[in-house]
Design an enzyme around this catalytic site. Sequence first.
Site, PDB file in Angstrom:
ATOM      1  N   THR A  16      45.061  68.337 -14.574  1.00 51.82           N
ATOM      2  CA  THR A  16      44.199  67.959 -14.928  1.00 51.82           C
ATOM      3  C   THR A  16      43.456  66.039 -14.967  1.00 51.82           C
ATOM      4  O   THR A  16      43.902  66.402 -13.775  1.00 51.82           O
ATOM      5  CB  THR A  16      46.152  67.072 -15.132  1.00 51.82           C
ATOM      6  N   ASP A  17      43.897  64.795 -15.497  1.00 50.27           N
ATOM      7  CA  ASP A  17      43.821  63.910 -15.405  1.00 50.27           C
ATOM      8  C   ASP A  17      44.190  63.094 -13.765  1.00 50.27           C
ATOM      9  O   ASP A  17      43.937  62.060 -13.471  1.00 50.27           O
ATOM     10  CB  ASP A  17      43.537  62.585 -16.137  1.00 50.27           C
ATOM     11  N   GLU A  18      45.429  63.968 -13.365  1.00 48.43           N
ATOM     12  CA  GLU A  18      45.744  63.674 -12.378  1.00 48.43           C
ATOM     13  C   GLU A  18      45.907  64.286 -11.059  1.00 48.43           C
ATOM     14  O   GLU A  18      46.096  65.307 -11.347  1.00 48.43           O
ATOM     15  CB  GLU A  18      48.008  64.130 -12.359  1.00 48.43           C
ATOM     16  N   SER A  23      33.739  78.375   1.389  1.00 47.51           N
ATOM     17  CA  SER A  23      34.757  79.539   1.997  1.00 47.51           C
ATOM     18  C   SER A  23      35.801  80.323   1.027  1.00 47.51           C
ATOM     19  O   SER A  23      35.565  81.602   0.459  1.00 47.51           O
ATOM     20  CB  SER A  23      35.465  79.389   3.591  1.00 47.51           C
ATOM     21  N   ASN A  24      36.035  79.528  -0.134  1.00 41.60           N
ATOM     22  CA  ASN A  24      36.775  80.019  -0.643  1.00 41.60           C
ATOM     23  C   ASN A  24      35.577  81.048  -2.221  1.00 41.60           C
ATOM     24  O   ASN A  24      36.223  81.567  -2.491  1.00 41.60           O
ATOM     25  CB  ASN A  24      37.615  78.866  -1.999  1.00 41.60           C
ATOM     26  N   ARG A  34      29.938  58.097 -13.792  1.00 41.91           N
ATOM     27  CA  ARG A  34      30.256  58.834 -14.037  1.00 41.91           C
ATOM     28  C   ARG A  34      30.620  60.578 -15.116  1.00 41.91           C
ATOM     29  O   ARG A  34      30.733  61.469 -15.575  1.00 41.91           O
ATOM     30  CB  ARG A  34      31.740  58.908 -13.680  1.00 41.91           C
ATOM     31  N   HIS A  55      44.500  73.823  -3.133  1.00 41.88           N
ATOM     32  CA  HIS A  55      44.612  72.732  -2.508  1.00 41.88           C
ATOM     33  C   HIS A  55      45.438  72.701  -1.173  1.00 41.88           C
ATOM     34  O   HIS A  55      46.249  74.132  -1.404  1.00 41.88           O
ATOM     35  CB  HIS A  55      45.296  71.505  -2.881  1.00 41.88           C
ATOM     36  N   ARG A  64      36.171  65.605  -5.895  1.00 45.37           N
ATOM     37  CA  ARG A  64      35.347  64.769  -6.525  1.00 45.37           C
ATOM     38  C   ARG A  64      36.392  64.822  -7.808  1.00 45.37           C
ATOM     39  O   ARG A  64      37.277  65.772  -8.037  1.00 45.37           O
ATOM     40  CB  ARG A  64      33.968  64.784  -7.135  1.00 45.37           C
TER      41      ARG A  64
HETATM   42  C1  GRF Z   1      39.929  74.014   0.845  1.00 44.44           C
HETATM   43  O1  GRF Z   1      40.742  73.858   2.710  1.00 44.44           O
HETATM   44  C2  GRF Z   1      40.063  73.024  -0.123  1.00 44.44           C
HETATM   45  O2  GRF Z   1      41.216  73.979  -0.365  1.00 44.44           O
HETATM   46  C3  GRF Z   1      40.310  72.437  -0.257  1.00 44.44           C
HETATM   47  O3  GRF Z   1      38.211  72.221  -0.035  1.00 44.44           O
HETATM   48  C4  GRF Z   1      38.260  73.149   0.866  1.00 44.44           C
HETATM   49  C5  GRF Z   1      37.341  73.524   1.164  1.00 44.44           C
HETATM   50  O4  GRF Z   1      36.879  74.402   1.649  1.00 44.44           O
HETATM   51  N1  GRF Z   1      40.124  71.668  -1.926  1.00 44.44           N
HETATM   52  P1  GRF Z   1      35.679  75.374   0.953  1.00 44.44           P
HETATM   53  O5  GRF Z   1      34.522  74.675   0.711  1.00 44.44           O
HETATM   54  O6  GRF Z   1      36.306  76.445   0.268  1.00 44.44           O
HETATM   55  O7  GRF Z   1      35.943  76.554   2.356  1.00 44.44           O
END
Ligand code: GRF
Length: 207
Positions: free
Chosen positions: A142-144, A14-15, A66, A110, A92
Amino acid sequence: MNRRLGILISGRGSNLQSIIDAIARGELSAEIAVVISNRPEAAGLLRAREAGLETVCLRQKDFDSRDTYDAAIARELEQRKVGLVCLAGFMRLVGQSLLKAFPQRILNIHPSLLPAFPGLEAQRQAFEYGVGVTGATVHVVTDELDGGPIVLQAAVPVLPDDTVESLSARILIEEHRLYPRAIGLILDGQWRVEGRRFRLTASAEAH
Ligand code: GRF
Protein backbone atom coordinates in the site's frame (compact mmCIF):
# COMPACT_ATOMS: atom_id res chain seq x y z
CA MET A 1 -6.32 -15.03 -11.18
CA ASN A 2 -3.89 -14.20 -14.01
CA ARG A 3 -0.71 -16.09 -13.14
CA ARG A 4 1.71 -13.87 -15.04
CA LEU A 5 4.23 -12.31 -12.66
CA GLY A 6 6.21 -9.11 -12.97
CA ILE A 7 9.19 -9.12 -10.63
CA LEU A 8 10.85 -5.86 -9.57
CA ILE A 9 14.41 -5.96 -8.28
CA SER A 10 17.32 -3.67 -7.43
CA GLY A 11 20.13 -6.02 -6.46
CA ARG A 12 21.26 -9.56 -5.79
CA GLY A 13 17.98 -11.23 -6.77
CA SER A 14 18.07 -14.25 -4.48
CA ASN A 15 14.32 -13.98 -3.89
CA LEU A 16 13.80 -13.77 -7.64
CA GLN A 17 15.86 -16.97 -7.89
CA SER A 18 13.68 -18.70 -5.28
CA ILE A 19 10.59 -17.87 -7.37
CA ILE A 20 12.29 -19.11 -10.58
CA ASP A 21 13.25 -22.34 -8.77
CA ALA A 22 9.82 -22.90 -7.21
CA ILE A 23 8.22 -22.59 -10.66
CA ALA A 24 10.83 -24.95 -12.18
CA ARG A 25 10.18 -27.54 -9.45
CA GLY A 26 6.44 -27.33 -10.08
CA GLU A 27 5.74 -26.00 -6.59
CA LEU A 28 4.42 -22.69 -7.85
CA SER A 29 2.09 -22.55 -10.80
CA ALA A 30 3.00 -19.22 -12.38
CA GLU A 31 4.91 -17.67 -15.24
CA ILE A 32 7.41 -14.82 -14.95
CA ALA A 33 6.45 -12.39 -17.72
CA VAL A 34 9.18 -9.84 -17.02
CA VAL A 35 11.89 -8.87 -14.53
CA ILE A 36 12.32 -5.12 -14.10
CA SER A 37 15.26 -3.48 -12.37
CA ASN A 38 15.85 0.15 -11.47
CA ARG A 39 19.61 -0.52 -11.48
CA PRO A 40 21.49 -1.76 -14.58
CA GLU A 41 24.17 -3.42 -12.41
CA ALA A 42 21.68 -5.53 -10.42
CA ALA A 43 23.03 -9.10 -10.25
CA GLY A 44 19.44 -10.32 -10.38
CA LEU A 45 19.26 -9.25 -14.03
CA LEU A 46 21.90 -11.87 -14.86
CA ARG A 47 19.98 -14.56 -12.99
CA ALA A 48 16.87 -13.59 -14.96
CA ARG A 49 18.68 -13.75 -18.30
CA GLU A 50 20.25 -17.08 -17.41
CA ALA A 51 16.75 -18.39 -16.77
CA GLY A 52 15.70 -17.12 -20.20
CA LEU A 53 13.45 -14.40 -18.82
CA GLU A 54 12.77 -11.05 -20.40
CA THR A 55 14.40 -8.16 -18.54
CA VAL A 56 13.84 -4.43 -18.56
CA CYS A 57 15.92 -1.78 -16.83
CA LEU A 58 14.29 1.57 -16.08
CA ARG A 59 16.31 4.18 -14.24
CA GLN A 60 14.60 6.90 -12.26
CA LYS A 61 17.07 9.51 -13.50
CA ASP A 62 15.87 9.06 -17.08
CA PHE A 63 12.41 10.32 -16.07
CA ASP A 64 11.16 13.81 -15.09
CA SER A 65 9.42 12.76 -11.93
CA ARG A 66 8.69 9.86 -9.65
CA ASP A 67 5.21 9.71 -11.07
CA THR A 68 6.25 9.41 -14.72
CA TYR A 69 8.76 6.76 -13.64
CA ASP A 70 6.11 4.71 -11.84
CA ALA A 71 3.77 5.13 -14.80
CA ALA A 72 6.48 3.77 -17.11
CA ILE A 73 6.91 0.70 -14.91
CA ALA A 74 3.14 0.19 -14.86
CA ARG A 75 3.11 0.40 -18.67
CA GLU A 76 5.84 -2.24 -19.04
CA LEU A 77 3.89 -4.55 -16.74
CA GLU A 78 0.54 -3.92 -18.43
CA GLN A 79 2.02 -4.47 -21.91
CA ARG A 80 3.01 -7.97 -20.78
CA LYS A 81 -0.37 -8.64 -19.20
CA VAL A 82 1.09 -9.09 -15.74
CA GLY A 83 -1.49 -10.09 -13.11
CA LEU A 84 0.66 -9.91 -9.97
CA VAL A 85 3.67 -7.71 -9.23
CA CYS A 86 6.28 -9.03 -6.80
CA LEU A 87 8.80 -6.66 -5.27
CA ALA A 88 11.93 -8.67 -4.53
CA GLY A 89 14.53 -6.36 -3.04
CA PHE A 90 13.20 -3.39 -5.02
CA MET A 91 14.70 -0.47 -3.14
CA ARG A 92 12.17 2.20 -4.06
CA LEU A 93 8.87 3.35 -2.70
CA VAL A 94 6.02 2.40 -5.00
CA GLY A 95 4.04 5.48 -6.08
CA GLN A 96 0.37 6.04 -6.76
CA SER A 97 0.38 5.40 -10.50
CA LEU A 98 1.75 1.89 -9.97
CA LEU A 99 -0.46 1.20 -6.94
CA LYS A 100 -3.55 2.31 -8.87
CA ALA A 101 -2.65 0.15 -11.88
CA PHE A 102 -2.35 -2.95 -9.65
CA PRO A 103 -4.68 -2.53 -6.67
CA GLN A 104 -4.01 -5.31 -4.12
CA ARG A 105 -1.84 -6.91 -6.80
CA ILE A 106 1.60 -5.89 -5.55
CA LEU A 107 3.45 -7.98 -2.96
CA ASN A 108 6.64 -7.25 -1.06
CA ILE A 109 8.95 -9.33 1.11
CA HIS A 110 10.54 -7.73 4.14
CA PRO A 111 13.19 -9.27 6.44
CA SER A 112 11.48 -8.72 9.81
CA LEU A 113 8.26 -9.59 11.57
CA LEU A 114 6.29 -6.49 10.61
CA PRO A 115 5.16 -4.11 12.00
CA ALA A 116 8.48 -4.35 13.85
CA PHE A 117 11.49 -2.86 12.06
CA PRO A 118 10.15 -1.43 8.79
CA GLY A 119 12.56 0.34 6.45
CA LEU A 120 16.20 -0.35 5.65
CA GLU A 121 18.47 -2.90 7.33
CA ALA A 122 15.64 -4.57 9.20
CA GLN A 123 17.85 -7.49 10.27
CA ARG A 124 20.36 -5.08 11.84
CA GLN A 125 17.59 -3.08 13.48
CA ALA A 126 16.20 -6.27 15.10
CA PHE A 127 19.66 -7.50 16.13
CA GLU A 128 20.63 -4.19 17.71
CA TYR A 129 17.27 -3.85 19.44
CA GLY A 130 17.96 -7.17 21.12
CA VAL A 131 14.81 -9.09 20.18
CA GLY A 132 14.75 -12.86 20.76
CA VAL A 133 12.73 -13.59 17.62
CA THR A 134 12.60 -11.86 14.27
CA GLY A 135 11.78 -13.22 10.80
CA ALA A 136 10.29 -12.41 7.43
CA THR A 137 6.98 -11.02 6.20
CA VAL A 138 5.21 -11.02 2.84
CA HIS A 139 2.64 -8.25 2.64
CA VAL A 140 0.36 -6.53 0.17
CA VAL A 141 1.88 -3.19 -0.85
CA THR A 142 0.00 0.00 0.00
CA ASP A 143 1.20 3.60 0.16
CA GLU A 144 2.44 3.02 3.70
CA LEU A 145 6.10 1.87 3.78
CA ASP A 146 6.19 -1.86 4.70
CA GLY A 147 2.69 -1.34 6.06
CA GLY A 148 0.14 -3.29 3.98
CA PRO A 149 -1.92 -6.34 4.98
CA ILE A 150 0.24 -9.29 6.04
CA VAL A 151 -0.07 -12.40 3.85
CA LEU A 152 2.44 -14.76 5.53
CA GLN A 153 5.17 -14.55 8.15
CA ALA A 154 7.97 -16.83 9.32
CA ALA A 155 9.71 -16.50 12.67
CA VAL A 156 13.49 -16.84 13.07
CA PRO A 157 15.08 -16.98 16.54
CA VAL A 158 18.08 -14.80 17.35
CA LEU A 159 20.77 -17.17 18.66
CA PRO A 160 23.30 -16.27 21.36
CA ASP A 161 26.28 -16.33 18.98
CA ASP A 162 24.52 -14.59 16.09
CA THR A 163 26.01 -11.70 14.17
CA VAL A 164 23.92 -9.50 11.87
CA GLU A 165 25.31 -11.57 8.99
CA SER A 166 24.48 -15.01 10.42
CA LEU A 167 21.01 -13.83 11.44
CA SER A 168 20.40 -12.29 7.99
CA ALA A 169 21.46 -15.55 6.33
CA ARG A 170 18.94 -17.59 8.37
CA ILE A 171 16.19 -15.06 7.67
CA LEU A 172 17.00 -15.27 3.96
CA ILE A 173 16.49 -19.05 3.97
CA GLU A 174 13.00 -18.45 5.36
CA GLU A 175 12.36 -15.67 2.82
CA HIS A 176 13.09 -18.09 0.00
CA ARG A 177 10.51 -20.55 1.36
CA LEU A 178 7.94 -17.92 2.23
CA TYR A 179 7.71 -15.82 -0.93
CA PRO A 180 6.79 -18.59 -3.41
CA ARG A 181 4.18 -19.89 -0.92
CA ALA A 182 2.67 -16.43 -0.50
CA ILE A 183 2.58 -15.87 -4.26
CA GLY A 184 0.80 -19.21 -4.72
CA LEU A 185 -1.75 -18.26 -2.08
CA ILE A 186 -2.47 -14.94 -3.77
CA LEU A 187 -2.74 -16.52 -7.22
CA ASP A 188 -5.18 -19.14 -5.92
CA GLY A 189 -7.46 -16.21 -5.18
CA GLN A 190 -9.17 -17.68 -2.11
CA TRP A 191 -8.68 -14.60 0.06
CA ARG A 192 -9.94 -11.15 0.86
CA VAL A 193 -8.67 -8.17 2.76
CA GLU A 194 -10.83 -6.96 5.66
CA GLY A 195 -9.48 -3.71 7.02
CA ARG A 196 -5.85 -4.50 7.76
CA ARG A 197 -6.43 -8.24 7.88
CA PHE A 198 -5.64 -10.68 5.09
CA ARG A 199 -8.19 -13.49 5.40
CA LEU A 200 -8.26 -16.84 3.66
CA THR A 201 -11.75 -17.82 2.53
CA ALA A 202 -13.22 -21.14 3.67
CA SER A 203 -12.21 -23.26 0.68
CA ALA A 204 -8.55 -22.23 0.96
CA GLU A 205 -8.49 -23.05 4.68
CA ALA A 206 -9.71 -26.58 3.93
CA HIS A 207 -6.59 -27.36 1.82
C1 GRF B 1 15.69 -9.31 1.04
O1 GRF B 1 16.21 -9.42 2.35
C2 GRF B 1 14.28 -8.79 1.08
O2 GRF B 1 13.57 -9.20 2.20
C3 GRF B 1 14.48 -7.29 1.13
O3 GRF B 1 15.59 -7.06 0.29
C4 GRF B 1 16.42 -8.22 0.24
C5 GRF B 1 16.54 -8.59 -1.21
O4 GRF B 1 17.44 -9.65 -1.40
N1 GRF B 1 13.29 -6.59 0.71
P1 GRF B 1 17.54 -10.37 -2.82
O5 GRF B 1 17.86 -9.27 -3.83
O6 GRF B 1 16.22 -11.01 -3.10
O7 GRF B 1 18.64 -11.35 -2.68
